[in-house]
Motif scaffolding. Structure first.
Motif, PDB file in Angstrom:
ATOM      1  N   VAL A 238       0.840  -1.212   0.000  1.00 47.14           N
ATOM      2  CA  VAL A 238       0.000   0.000   0.000  1.00 47.14           C
ATOM      3  C   VAL A 238       0.869   1.254   0.000  1.00 47.14           C
ATOM      4  CG1 VAL A 238      -1.720   1.295   1.304  1.00 47.14           C
ATOM      5  CG2 VAL A 238      -1.910  -1.189   1.140  1.00 47.14           C
ATOM      6  N   LEU A 239       1.911   1.267   0.832  1.00 48.08           N
ATOM      7  CA  LEU A 239       2.802   2.430   0.900  1.00 48.08           C
ATOM      8  C   LEU A 239       3.514   2.657  -0.430  1.00 48.08           C
ATOM      9  CD1 LEU A 239       4.407   2.058   4.460  1.00 48.08           C
ATOM     10  CD2 LEU A 239       2.725   3.750   3.715  1.00 48.08           C
ATOM     11  N   SER A 240       3.911   1.573  -1.117  1.00 48.62           N
ATOM     12  CA  SER A 240       4.580   1.706  -2.423  1.00 48.62           C
ATOM     13  C   SER A 240       3.646   2.343  -3.449  1.00 48.62           C
ATOM     14  CB  SER A 240       5.051   0.337  -2.918  1.00 48.62           C
ATOM     15  OG  SER A 240       5.977  -0.235  -2.032  1.00 48.62           O
ATOM     16  N   LEU A 241       2.394   1.907  -3.452  1.00 49.81           N
ATOM     17  CA  LEU A 241       1.411   2.484  -4.375  1.00 49.81           C
ATOM     18  C   LEU A 241       1.172   3.960  -4.070  1.00 49.81           C
ATOM     19  CD1 LEU A 241      -1.174  -0.445  -4.517  1.00 49.81           C
ATOM     20  CD2 LEU A 241       0.275   0.333  -6.385  1.00 49.81           C
ATOM     21  N   ILE A 242       1.035   4.279  -2.787  1.00 50.80           N
ATOM     22  CA  ILE A 242       0.803   5.673  -2.389  1.00 50.80           C
ATOM     23  C   ILE A 242       1.983   6.551  -2.803  1.00 50.80           C
ATOM     24  CG2 ILE A 242       0.579   7.211  -0.384  1.00 50.80           C
ATOM     25  CD1 ILE A 242      -1.008   4.981   0.997  1.00 50.80           C
ATOM     26  N   PHE A 243       3.210   6.028  -2.628  1.00 51.63           N
ATOM     27  CA  PHE A 243       4.398   6.814  -2.964  1.00 51.63           C
ATOM     28  C   PHE A 243       4.447   7.122  -4.456  1.00 51.63           C
ATOM     29  CE2 PHE A 243       8.879   7.452  -3.949  1.00 51.63           C
ATOM     30  CZ  PHE A 243       9.259   8.319  -2.941  1.00 51.63           C
ATOM     31  N   SER A 353      -2.102  -2.088 -14.683  1.00 52.88           N
ATOM     32  CA  SER A 353      -1.722  -3.513 -14.665  1.00 52.88           C
ATOM     33  C   SER A 353      -0.212  -3.693 -14.643  1.00 52.88           C
ATOM     34  CB  SER A 353      -2.316  -4.235 -15.874  1.00 52.88           C
ATOM     35  OG  SER A 353      -1.900  -3.616 -17.078  1.00 52.88           O
ATOM     36  N   SER A 354       0.534  -2.648 -15.056  1.00 52.45           N
ATOM     37  CA  SER A 354       1.996  -2.748 -15.071  1.00 52.45           C
ATOM     38  C   SER A 354       2.565  -2.923 -13.668  1.00 52.45           C
ATOM     39  CB  SER A 354       2.601  -1.507 -15.723  1.00 52.45           C
ATOM     40  OG  SER A 354       2.291  -0.345 -14.962  1.00 52.45           O
ATOM     41  N   LEU A 355       1.871  -2.411 -12.647  1.00 47.06           N
ATOM     42  CA  LEU A 355       2.357  -2.533 -11.276  1.00 47.06           C
ATOM     43  C   LEU A 355       2.376  -3.976 -10.798  1.00 47.06           C
ATOM     44  CD1 LEU A 355       0.656   0.556  -9.605  1.00 47.06           C
ATOM     45  CD2 LEU A 355       3.082   0.247 -10.088  1.00 47.06           C
ATOM     46  N   LEU A 601      13.881   3.675   1.057  1.00 42.37           N
ATOM     47  CA  LEU A 601      14.294   3.913   2.438  1.00 42.37           C
ATOM     48  C   LEU A 601      13.087   4.260   3.306  1.00 42.37           C
ATOM     49  CD1 LEU A 601      17.096   3.955   3.836  1.00 42.37           C
ATOM     50  CD2 LEU A 601      17.042   6.443   3.638  1.00 42.37           C
ATOM     51  N   LEU A 602      12.209   5.091   2.775  1.00 39.72           N
ATOM     52  CA  LEU A 602      11.022   5.514   3.521  1.00 39.72           C
ATOM     53  C   LEU A 602      10.098   4.340   3.802  1.00 39.72           C
ATOM     54  CD1 LEU A 602       9.331   7.900   4.638  1.00 39.72           C
ATOM     55  CD2 LEU A 602       8.275   8.071   2.381  1.00 39.72           C
ATOM     56  N   ILE A 603       9.821   3.535   2.776  1.00 38.58           N
ATOM     57  CA  ILE A 603       8.884   2.413   2.934  1.00 38.58           C
ATOM     58  C   ILE A 603       9.450   1.357   3.873  1.00 38.58           C
ATOM     59  CG2 ILE A 603       7.821   0.478   1.695  1.00 38.58           C
ATOM     60  CD1 ILE A 603       7.607   2.480  -0.709  1.00 38.58           C
ATOM     61  N   VAL A 604      10.722   0.970   3.646  1.00 37.80           N
ATOM     62  CA  VAL A 604      11.349  -0.032   4.519  1.00 37.80           C
ATOM     63  C   VAL A 604      11.447   0.496   5.944  1.00 37.80           C
ATOM     64  CG1 VAL A 604      13.473  -1.313   4.970  1.00 37.80           C
ATOM     65  CG2 VAL A 604      12.626  -1.111   2.637  1.00 37.80           C
ATOM     66  N   GLY A 605      11.780   1.787   6.090  1.00 37.47           N
ATOM     67  CA  GLY A 605      11.891   2.374   7.432  1.00 37.47           C
ATOM     68  C   GLY A 605      10.565   2.399   8.164  1.00 37.47           C
ATOM     69  N   LEU A 606       9.496   2.861   7.486  1.00 39.52           N
ATOM     70  CA  LEU A 606       8.178   2.941   8.132  1.00 39.52           C
ATOM     71  C   LEU A 606       7.660   1.564   8.539  1.00 39.52           C
ATOM     72  CD1 LEU A 606       6.389   5.640   5.921  1.00 39.52           C
ATOM     73  CD2 LEU A 606       7.193   5.884   8.276  1.00 39.52           C
ATOM     74  N   PHE A 650       7.912  -2.619  -7.268  1.00 42.34           N
ATOM     75  CA  PHE A 650       7.069  -1.527  -7.749  1.00 42.34           C
ATOM     76  C   PHE A 650       7.911  -0.430  -8.407  1.00 42.34           C
ATOM     77  CE2 PHE A 650       3.886  -3.265  -4.775  1.00 42.34           C
ATOM     78  CZ  PHE A 650       2.771  -3.235  -5.601  1.00 42.34           C
ATOM     79  N   PHE A 651       9.014  -0.078  -7.783  1.00 44.16           N
ATOM     80  CA  PHE A 651       9.823   1.022  -8.299  1.00 44.16           C
ATOM     81  C   PHE A 651      10.591   0.636  -9.561  1.00 44.16           C
ATOM     82  CE2 PHE A 651      10.144   3.076  -3.830  1.00 44.16           C
ATOM     83  CZ  PHE A 651       8.811   3.453  -3.936  1.00 44.16           C
TER      84      PHE A 651
END
Length: 697
Positions: A238-243, A353-355, A601-606, A650-651
């Protein structure tokens, strides 16, 4: 007459009124490499079948007795544990040479739970009945000396426990004294020995005994926390999609804040060094020069010299000046990079769909890795049992190959009456076994080739989908109904050869790097410093070459996806296009890399912080909910690693989108001029950054 000078990096693209994005009417490319790849895959399957025919993974999974039989299998199904006649023989250096203890070994149903000797057991009917279950064969009415001479039964039994399907003495401690079966000594049939004499044998025979307990506790922690781990990984998704969505609105702010922070950090460094320089003004000995001080092994000494801080001030001031100058001259290119990242976020929104395509790539990579791993195991276990002569004393035939069935009547036995023909390891002398190392090499090479092919397929598929978005004049009407599926179909139908060609080049470089690492491992103990230096240089060069080929392949696949040309032509076109815009390439690459690094870094950290407070129980809010664990770091580490791979997946889609749109953007600038006949297809915001506009009809 002066000849017209040819452009250094090729001719810019010409306007083509029929070009509307990825070409639909295309032909197959790099057919020879496609055929070669198919033949290689067929050969890979043949190697797998050959390995599965000859291999036997039981050699790795199950322990083997002195006759090469598997404990817990076939006729020994009810005897899953391996018992050593004399554990102290495992302390011999021969164990390290032959990977086998020079003592008879038998498969048993249970490890002995009592300590006794053959002499005492044979005189008691009940004890003898128990003792015989640990013999190689029924000794019948033979005397004790005969039994020991023929090594039919062990001279003694020691209370043991199973570990890694083997029986090891259950050692304990009374204070500082090692015990076995609560006793400090034991009888080995010849004399009384200390329990500590068993330690050396146990160390050579297996790993640390506590390893099993740790493994069981970790497994138990996973059974208690797996669903919470999945919830944490879902949060990472969810955080990856939001970012990625927020990048459409915050990319510019994030980039400029990052630049300001870098300038501020360097400025703080200048101020800090200046304060240190001034504070050392009246300190005795601080005014000597670095030349007078000379080389000092303790580097902290230099921090007490004013000239050191002056050097730091000069270096940081020069760095600050360079950053500000670059910022002034490259500000427009940074704005282009920011707008391309925003455009990439919009493109991902059109092709949602690419995600989820990385899931398909992960599935294919899992198949490739599993096939390689299974084939490697079967190849390594497709050898025959080899038997060697083992003897407690000096013997001219020691470690010679022998045949168990004929050993009793052989000359080896006559020359060395105390010797035994025991299973040593797996090998073979047939042509198949001689060329086994080449089959293993082929297995590794095809693994690299197939893994690179799967990755390349993902890159070309995503590139085709995002190129369809860029070149569509009207994004809602002119986009294909299923751009990702259409791109995947084109890639497999027409460009399997190009994918195989690019993957082959990369696989060759990677296998060379593996060979260099192998040579480096073999030269660990060598004293030839020149050879080590040369090897280090080669490793560095091939590492750089691999990075360059990955970069070139990535952009070549984008051009293949758009124009449908062969790999070499596409690689040249992509390289020359990038070289004609090299400054834009560097700026976009570094800006994108940094933003995506911050995102990971943000996603893994959170997610990691949440997992820490949840599983560690340091927060009262989660104390009643969090499971009780032996090691709370087990799920935390799992969540951290899993979150990183999710964010990376995702990235990687987002990065591929940025690269594709960038090449399309460069092509757009060269093909079109904004006139009614040749309008730009980039977004209005990109046109504004470039101070260009499309003229009205």
């Amino acid at each position: 007459m002066d000849m017209e000078e040819k452009p250094k990096y090729g001719e810019p693209k010409k306007f083509d009124p029929d070009f509307k994005g990825p070409i639909q009417n295309r032909g197959c490319t790099d057919i020879v490499c496609c055929i070669f790849f198919i033949v290689a895959i067929v050969g890979y399957v043949a190697v797998g079948i050959l390995a599965w025919t000859h291999g036997d993974p039981r050699k790795v999974i199950y322990p083997t007795d002195s006759m090469g039989q598997y404990c817990g299998q076939g006729t020994l199904e009810k005897k899953p544990l391996l018992f050593y006649f004399n554990m102290m023989k495992c302390a011999s250096p021969m164990v390290l040479l032959e990977f086998q203890c020079p003592t008879p070994q038998v498969c048993v149903e249970k490890c002995p739970n009592r300590t006794m000797t053959l002499v005492t057991a044979i005189g008691d009917k009940q004890d003898w009945e128990y003792y015989r279950s640990f013999c190689r064969e029924d000794p019948g009415v033979k005397s004790v000396p005969q039994i020991l001479q023929e090594k039919l039964c062990p001279a003694y039994l020691i209370s043991s426990k199973p570990f890694l399907q083997r029986c090891f003495p259950s050692l304990g401690k009374k204070g500082e004294v090692i015990t076995v079966g609560d006793q400090e000594t034991f009888n080995d049939g010849e004399k009384i020995r200390d329990a500590k004499d068993l330690v050396a044998g146990m160390k050579n025979a297996t790993v640390v005994m506590e390893g099993r307990q740790v493994a069981m506790k970790i497994f138990e922690d996973y059974t208690k926390s797996w669903y919470w781990i999945l919830i944490c990984l879902l949060i990472a998704v969810v955080l990856s999609l939001i970012f990625i969505v927020l990048l459409r609105y915050l990319a510019g702010i994030m980039v400029w804040v990052m630049i300001v922070m870098v300038i501020a950090v360097v400025a703080y460094g200048i101020v800090h060094c200046s304060v240190k320089y001034v504070s050392l003004k009246d300190t005795p000995g601080a005014n000597i020069t670095l030349q007078q001080l000379g080389f000092q092994p303790d580097f902290s000494v230099y921090l007490h010299i004013r000239q050191t801080w002056l050097a730091f001030i000069i270096i940081l001031a020069i760095l600050e000046f360079i950053i500000i100058i670059l910022l002034i001259f490259l500000r427009n290119r940074i704005r282009i990079a920011v707008e391309l990242m925003k455009e990439a976020s919009r493109a991902v929104g059109y092709v949602m769909s690419s995600l989820f395509y990385p899931i398909f790539t992960f599935f294919l990579l899992t198949i490739v890795i599993a096939y390689w791993g299974v084939t490697a195991v079967f190849l390594s276990t497709s050898s025959e049992p080899v038997y060697k002569v083992f003897n407690e004393t000096v013997c001219p035939h020691a470690r010679e190959t022998c045949i168990p069935e004929n050993f009793t009547l052989s000359k080896m036995k006559t020359d060395c009456p105390q010797s035994e023909c025991l299973f040593a390891f797996y090998g073979g002398e047939t042509p198949y076994h001689k060329y086994l190392i080449f089959l293993q090499f082929y297995n590794v090479f095809l693994f690299f080739w197939c893994a690179n092919f799967v990755t390349a397929l993902g890159q070309m598929t995503l590139a085709g989908a995002f190129a369809s978005y860029y070149w569509a004049p009207n994004k809602t009407k002119d986009m294909p109904a299923f751009p990702l599926c259409a791109s995947l179909g084109r890639s497999l139908r027409y460009h399997t050869g190009s994918l195989a060609f690019g993957s082959l080049i990369l696989a060759i470089v990677q296998i060379i790097r593996v060979l260099l690492e192998y040579i480096d491992h073999k030269l660990k103990g060598a004293q030839n410093k020149f050879a080590k230096f040369l090897l280090c240089c080669m490793k560095c060069c091939f590492w750089c070459l691999e990075k360059f080929i990955k970069f070139l392949n990535r952009n070549a696949y984008i051009m293949v996806a758009i124009y449908g040309k062969n790999f070499c032509r596409s690689a040249c076109d992509a390289f020359f296009l990038l070289m004609r815009n090299v400054i834009r390439v560097v700026v976009l690459d570094k800006v994108t890399d940094f933003i995506l690094f911050l995102g990971k870094l943000l996603i893994v950290g959170l997610v990691g912080i949440f997992a820490f407070f949840f599983f560690s129980g340091h927060t009262d809010a989660f104390k009643g909910t969090a499971p009780s664990l032996h090691y709370y770091w087990v799920p935390i580490l799992t969540v951290l690693v899993g979150s990183y791979f999710i964010a990376h997946g995702f990235f990687s889609v987002y990065a591929m989108c940025v690269d594709t749109l960038f090449l399309c953007f460069l092509e757009d600038l060269e093909r079109n001029d904004g006139s009614p006949e040749r309008p730009y297809l980039m977004s209005e915001k990109l046109l504004n950054v470039l101070k260009k506009k499309n003229q009205a009809n």
